[in-house]
Motif scaffolding. Structure first.
Motif, PDB file in Angstrom:
ATOM      1  N   LEU A   1      -3.568   4.106   3.888  1.00 57.67           N
ATOM      2  CA  LEU A   1      -1.791   3.811   2.941  1.00 57.67           C
ATOM      3  C   LEU A   1      -1.363   4.014   1.602  1.00 57.67           C
ATOM      4  O   LEU A   1      -0.474   4.828   1.198  1.00 57.67           O
ATOM      5  CB  LEU A   1      -1.569   2.741   3.551  1.00 57.67           C
ATOM      6  CG  LEU A   1      -0.967   2.703   5.288  1.00 57.67           C
ATOM      7  CD1 LEU A   1      -0.322   1.275   5.342  1.00 57.67           C
ATOM      8  CD2 LEU A   1      -0.548   3.315   6.009  1.00 57.67           C
ATOM      9  N   ALA A   2      -2.117   3.233   0.709  1.00 62.22           N
ATOM     10  CA  ALA A   2      -2.195   3.393  -0.677  1.00 62.22           C
ATOM     11  C   ALA A   2      -2.269   4.558  -1.171  1.00 62.22           C
ATOM     12  O   ALA A   2      -1.801   5.429  -2.405  1.00 62.22           O
ATOM     13  CB  ALA A   2      -2.745   2.566  -0.989  1.00 62.22           C
ATOM     14  N   SER A   3      -3.340   6.168  -1.061  1.00 60.74           N
ATOM     15  CA  SER A   3      -3.768   7.131  -1.238  1.00 60.74           C
ATOM     16  C   SER A   3      -2.845   7.997  -1.438  1.00 60.74           C
ATOM     17  O   SER A   3      -2.257   7.570  -0.364  1.00 60.74           O
ATOM     18  CB  SER A   3      -4.857   7.882  -0.310  1.00 60.74           C
ATOM     19  OG  SER A   3      -4.102   8.411   0.167  1.00 60.74           O
ATOM     20  N   PRO A   4      -3.011   9.119  -2.360  1.00 58.97           N
ATOM     21  CA  PRO A   4      -1.781   9.689  -2.058  1.00 58.97           C
ATOM     22  C   PRO A   4      -1.913  10.770  -1.208  1.00 58.97           C
ATOM     23  O   PRO A   4      -0.327  11.574  -1.133  1.00 58.97           O
ATOM     24  CB  PRO A   4      -1.345  10.556  -3.892  1.00 58.97           C
ATOM     25  CG  PRO A   4      -3.631   9.775  -4.598  1.00 58.97           C
ATOM     26  CD  PRO A   4      -4.066   9.281  -3.438  1.00 58.97           C
ATOM     27  N   ASP A   5      -2.388  10.269  -1.192  1.00 59.02           N
ATOM     28  CA  ASP A   5      -2.173  12.489   0.715  1.00 59.02           C
ATOM     29  C   ASP A   5      -1.090  10.807   1.435  1.00 59.02           C
ATOM     30  O   ASP A   5      -1.261  10.232   1.735  1.00 59.02           O
ATOM     31  CB  ASP A   5      -3.345  11.613   1.421  1.00 59.02           C
ATOM     32  CG  ASP A   5      -4.484  12.348   1.567  1.00 59.02           C
ATOM     33  OD1 ASP A   5      -4.378  12.280  -0.124  1.00 59.02           O
ATOM     34  OD2 ASP A   5      -5.373  11.695   1.262  1.00 59.02           O
ATOM     35  N   PRO A   6      -0.068  12.338   1.894  1.00 56.38           N
ATOM     36  CA  PRO A   6       1.426  11.710   2.298  1.00 56.38           C
ATOM     37  C   PRO A   6       0.826  11.332   3.979  1.00 56.38           C
ATOM     38  O   PRO A   6       1.553   9.955   4.507  1.00 56.38           O
ATOM     39  CB  PRO A   6       1.854  13.022   3.360  1.00 56.38           C
ATOM     40  CG  PRO A   6       1.634  14.331   1.959  1.00 56.38           C
ATOM     41  CD  PRO A   6      -0.225  13.814   1.551  1.00 56.38           C
TER      42      PRO A   6
ATOM     43  N   LEU B   1      -7.255   1.233   6.304  1.00 55.69           N
ATOM     44  CA  LEU B   1      -6.136   1.611   6.684  1.00 55.69           C
ATOM     45  C   LEU B   1      -5.284   1.088   5.698  1.00 55.69           C
ATOM     46  O   LEU B   1      -4.965   2.222   5.098  1.00 55.69           O
ATOM     47  CB  LEU B   1      -5.752   0.549   7.596  1.00 55.69           C
ATOM     48  CG  LEU B   1      -4.814   0.953   7.860  1.00 55.69           C
ATOM     49  CD1 LEU B   1      -3.958   2.110   8.662  1.00 55.69           C
ATOM     50  CD2 LEU B   1      -4.288  -0.882   8.992  1.00 55.69           C
ATOM     51  N   LEU B   2      -5.652   0.149   4.927  1.00 54.19           N
ATOM     52  CA  LEU B   2      -4.584   0.081   3.795  1.00 54.19           C
ATOM     53  C   LEU B   2      -4.722   1.050   2.172  1.00 54.19           C
ATOM     54  O   LEU B   2      -3.759   1.464   1.446  1.00 54.19           O
ATOM     55  CB  LEU B   2      -4.900  -1.400   2.751  1.00 54.19           C
ATOM     56  CG  LEU B   2      -4.689  -2.794   3.701  1.00 54.19           C
ATOM     57  CD1 LEU B   2      -4.723  -4.158   3.376  1.00 54.19           C
ATOM     58  CD2 LEU B   2      -2.514  -2.512   4.256  1.00 54.19           C
TER      59      LEU B   2
ATOM     60  N   SER C   1       0.420  -1.546   0.289  1.00 54.47           N
ATOM     61  CA  SER C   1       0.061  -0.372   0.219  1.00 54.47           C
ATOM     62  C   SER C   1       0.942   1.498   0.652  1.00 54.47           C
ATOM     63  O   SER C   1       0.817   2.456  -0.888  1.00 54.47           O
ATOM     64  CB  SER C   1      -0.739   0.221   1.070  1.00 54.47           C
ATOM     65  OG  SER C   1      -2.012  -0.990   1.659  1.00 54.47           O
ATOM     66  N   LEU C   2       1.486   1.682   0.509  1.00 55.33           N
ATOM     67  CA  LEU C   2       2.821   2.967   0.812  1.00 55.33           C
ATOM     68  C   LEU C   2       3.985   2.526  -0.553  1.00 55.33           C
ATOM     69  O   LEU C   2       3.706   4.011  -1.145  1.00 55.33           O
ATOM     70  CB  LEU C   2       4.317   2.377   2.173  1.00 55.33           C
ATOM     71  CG  LEU C   2       3.695   2.675   3.401  1.00 55.33           C
ATOM     72  CD1 LEU C   2       4.689   2.413   4.153  1.00 55.33           C
ATOM     73  CD2 LEU C   2       2.881   3.583   3.974  1.00 55.33           C
TER      74      LEU C   2
ATOM     75  N   VAL D   1       2.575   2.136  -3.591  1.00 55.88           N
ATOM     76  CA  VAL D   1       0.982   2.360  -4.263  1.00 55.88           C
ATOM     77  C   VAL D   1       0.917   3.936  -4.104  1.00 55.88           C
ATOM     78  O   VAL D   1       0.705   4.016  -5.068  1.00 55.88           O
ATOM     79  CB  VAL D   1       0.148   1.752  -3.786  1.00 55.88           C
ATOM     80  CG1 VAL D   1      -0.939   2.029  -5.004  1.00 55.88           C
ATOM     81  CG2 VAL D   1      -0.248   0.166  -4.763  1.00 55.88           C
ATOM     82  N   MET D   2       1.341   4.114  -2.402  1.00 57.40           N
ATOM     83  CA  MET D   2       0.771   5.454  -2.396  1.00 57.40           C
ATOM     84  C   MET D   2       2.042   6.257  -2.784  1.00 57.40           C
ATOM     85  O   MET D   2       2.295   7.316  -3.873  1.00 57.40           O
ATOM     86  CB  MET D   2       1.419   6.117  -0.930  1.00 57.40           C
ATOM     87  CG  MET D   2       1.485   7.321  -0.626  1.00 57.40           C
ATOM     88  SD  MET D   2       1.995   7.930   0.476  1.00 57.40           S
ATOM     89  CE  MET D   2       2.347   7.290   0.937  1.00 57.40           C
TER      90      MET D   2
ATOM     91  N   PRO E   1      -1.875   8.494   6.175  1.00 53.57           N
ATOM     92  CA  PRO E   1      -0.666   8.064   7.033  1.00 53.57           C
ATOM     93  C   PRO E   1       0.104   7.103   5.805  1.00 53.57           C
ATOM     94  O   PRO E   1      -0.671   6.900   4.567  1.00 53.57           O
ATOM     95  CB  PRO E   1      -1.396   6.853   7.093  1.00 53.57           C
ATOM     96  CG  PRO E   1      -2.660   6.251   6.497  1.00 53.57           C
ATOM     97  CD  PRO E   1      -3.341   8.169   6.242  1.00 53.57           C
ATOM     98  N   GLY E   2       1.631   7.196   6.186  1.00 51.67           N
ATOM     99  CA  GLY E   2       2.464   6.590   5.786  1.00 51.67           C
ATOM    100  C   GLY E   2       3.229   6.582   6.157  1.00 51.67           C
ATOM    101  O   GLY E   2       2.803   5.262   7.290  1.00 51.67           O
TER     102      GLY E   2
ATOM    103  N   ASP F   1       9.136   6.094   3.173  1.00 55.46           N
ATOM    104  CA  ASP F   1       8.420   5.579   2.916  1.00 55.46           C
ATOM    105  C   ASP F   1       8.221   4.520   2.448  1.00 55.46           C
ATOM    106  O   ASP F   1       7.863   2.922   2.837  1.00 55.46           O
ATOM    107  CB  ASP F   1       6.439   6.121   2.872  1.00 55.46           C
ATOM    108  CG  ASP F   1       5.949   7.203   2.891  1.00 55.46           C
ATOM    109  OD1 ASP F   1       5.771   7.733   4.384  1.00 55.46           O
ATOM    110  OD2 ASP F   1       6.310   9.076   2.438  1.00 55.46           O
TER     111      ASP F   1
ATOM    112  N   GLY G   1       2.296   6.224  -7.301  1.00 57.41           N
ATOM    113  CA  GLY G   1       1.398   7.111  -7.199  1.00 57.41           C
ATOM    114  C   GLY G   1       0.951   9.011  -7.736  1.00 57.41           C
ATOM    115  O   GLY G   1       0.317   9.498  -7.337  1.00 57.41           O
ATOM    116  N   LEU G   2       2.669   9.309  -6.492  1.00 55.30           N
ATOM    117  CA  LEU G   2       2.754  10.497  -6.406  1.00 55.30           C
ATOM    118  C   LEU G   2       2.648  12.143  -7.601  1.00 55.30           C
ATOM    119  O   LEU G   2       3.414  11.170  -8.419  1.00 55.30           O
ATOM    120  CB  LEU G   2       3.360  10.821  -5.117  1.00 55.30           C
ATOM    121  CG  LEU G   2       3.206  10.300  -4.138  1.00 55.30           C
ATOM    122  CD1 LEU G   2       4.883  10.726  -3.269  1.00 55.30           C
ATOM    123  CD2 LEU G   2       2.350  11.019  -3.448  1.00 55.30           C
TER     124      LEU G   2
END
Lengths: 205, 205
Positions: free
Chosen positions: B25-30, B21-22, A47-48, A50-51, B32-33, A157, A54-55
Motif C-alpha cells: 500500500l505504501a509503495s509508489p505503485d498505484p 500488504l502495508l 501506508s496509503l 505514504v504512497m 494496491p490503493g 486514496d 511519495g508519488l
C-alpha cells in the motif's frame, strides 16, 4: 522465565497473513478484537498516505509544497510501524486484563492483590488505545498536507486513508473510554478523558 | 495464454502477510490503493462482527434474539471472503484501466480500439467498488442485530466493526464515483450513481 513467557504471549500480527488475521478476528477469542483492528486500519491509512506523498509525478507543486509533502511523508512513515506494534500491544494488554480477573480471590490478601492487578492491567489497556489515538491524530494532522499538495489522481486514496484513520481514532477512543470506566484513580481518569476528547475533536473534524 | 497471464496478474492479498500488504500500500505503485484498503478494512469489520455474533456466553437473550444473532452471523460470515476477493479484483481492475490507457493511439483504428478498451476497463473499475459498497451495506444492515443482541462486553468491538464498514463503504463509493466520471454510457452512469447514493445513505446513517 517470565519474560520468555511474555514474549511467547505477545502476538505479532504483522507477520500473519491477512487471511490468518481475519480468521483470528472472527474467532470467539476476545483477542484480537476491535483495538487491534482499529490500529491495523490506521496502519493501512498511513501506508496509503505514504504512497501518495511519495508519488514521483506530482502536479506542478511549488518548492514549498514539495517540502511540505516530503515533511508530511517523513512524519507519517514511522507511524505505520508504531500502529502495527500497538495492534500487538492492544491484544496483549487486554489478555493481561482477563488474566488479572482470573486471579484467586479466596483470601483478603488475594482480593487486595487481585484488585491491584486488575487496576494495573486496566490502566495498561487504557494507555495502549490512547497511544493508538495519539498516532492516528498525528497522522490525520499531516494528512491535510497530503490532501492539499498530493497528486490529484490519488485523491480517492487520500480520502480512503483519512476515512480509515478517523475510524481507527474513534475506535481507539471507544476502547480508552471502556477501560477507563473500570479504573479508580480519578486523577488519571479525568486527565485521560480530557486528552481523549482533545485528540478526538480535530481528528474527526 | 491470456487467461494464464491474467491469473498471474491478479494479486492475492489474503495470502500476503500484514507487513507485506502495508508495504505494498505504501509503495509508489498505484495498486494496491484505496479500493483494496477499503475492502480489507470492511473484511476486518465483518470478521469482528462474526466474533461477537458467535460468542458463546451472550447475555440472557431470548430465543428470538438468539435466532436473530445466528441469522446475522450466517449472513455476515461469507461477506469476509467476498471482500477479500474484491480487494484483489479492485487492484486488478485498476491495473486494467492503466493498461488500456497505455494502448497505442497512432492510427484512427488504434484510437477507436483504445477508447473502447478504456471505457470497458473503467466500467469494470466502477463495478468492483460498487460490489464492495453492496457488501459493506449488507454487512452494516446485519450489524444492527449484532449491536442489539450481542454480548455487552464486546460493545466496543461492534463499534469498531461498524466504523470500519462505514469507512469502507464511503471509500468504495468514492472509487465508484471517480471512475464513473470517465464513462460515456449515460444510462449506466445514472443507474450506478443512483444505486451508490441509495446504498450509501443507510450505510452511513
Amino acid at each position: 522465565m517470565e519474560s520468555a513467557k511474555n514474549q511467547h504471549l505477545v502476538p505479532n500480527f504483522a507477520s500473519m497473513t491477512v487471511a490468518q488475521l481475519l480468521a483470528a478476528l472472527a474467532s470467539p477469542d476476545p483477542t484480537p478484537g476491535g483495538g487491534t483492528a482499529a490500529a491495523l486500519a490506521g496502519a493501512m491509512g498511513t501506508s496509503l498516505l505514504v504512497m501518495v506523498a511519495g508519488l514521483a509525478k506530482s502536479k506542478n507543486n511549488t518548492d514549498e509544497e514539495k517540502t511540505a509533502l516530503a515533511n508530511a511523508r517523513a512524519a507519517i512513515e514511522p507511524i505505520t510501524s508504531k500502529l502495527t506494534n500497538l495492534a500487538d500491544a492492544d491484544s496483549a494488554s487486554f489478555d493481561a486484563v482477563m488474566a488479572a480477573y482470573r486471579l484467586p480471590k479466596a483470601t483478603d490478601e488475594d482480593k487486595v492483590a487481585r484488585t491491584q492487578a486488575i487496576q494495573s492491567a486496566l490502566r495498561g489497556a487504557t494507555e495502549i488505545p490512547l497511544e493508538t489515538l495519539r498516532a492516528c491524530a498525528d497522522a490525520l494532522a499531516h494528512a491535510r498536507v497530503v490532501a492539499d499538495c498530493g497528486n490529484r489522481s490519488a485523491e480517492s486514496d487520500v480520502g480512503v486513508a483519512i476515512g480509515l484513520l478517523k475510524a481507527a481514532a474513534a475506535g481507539a477512543a471507544a476502547n480508552v473510554r471502556i477501560n477507563l470506566g473500570g479504573l479508580k484513580d480519578e486523577g488519571f481518569k479525568s486527565a485521560t478523558e480530557a486528552e481523549t476528547a482533545r485528540l478526538l475533536e480535530p481528528a474527526l473534524a
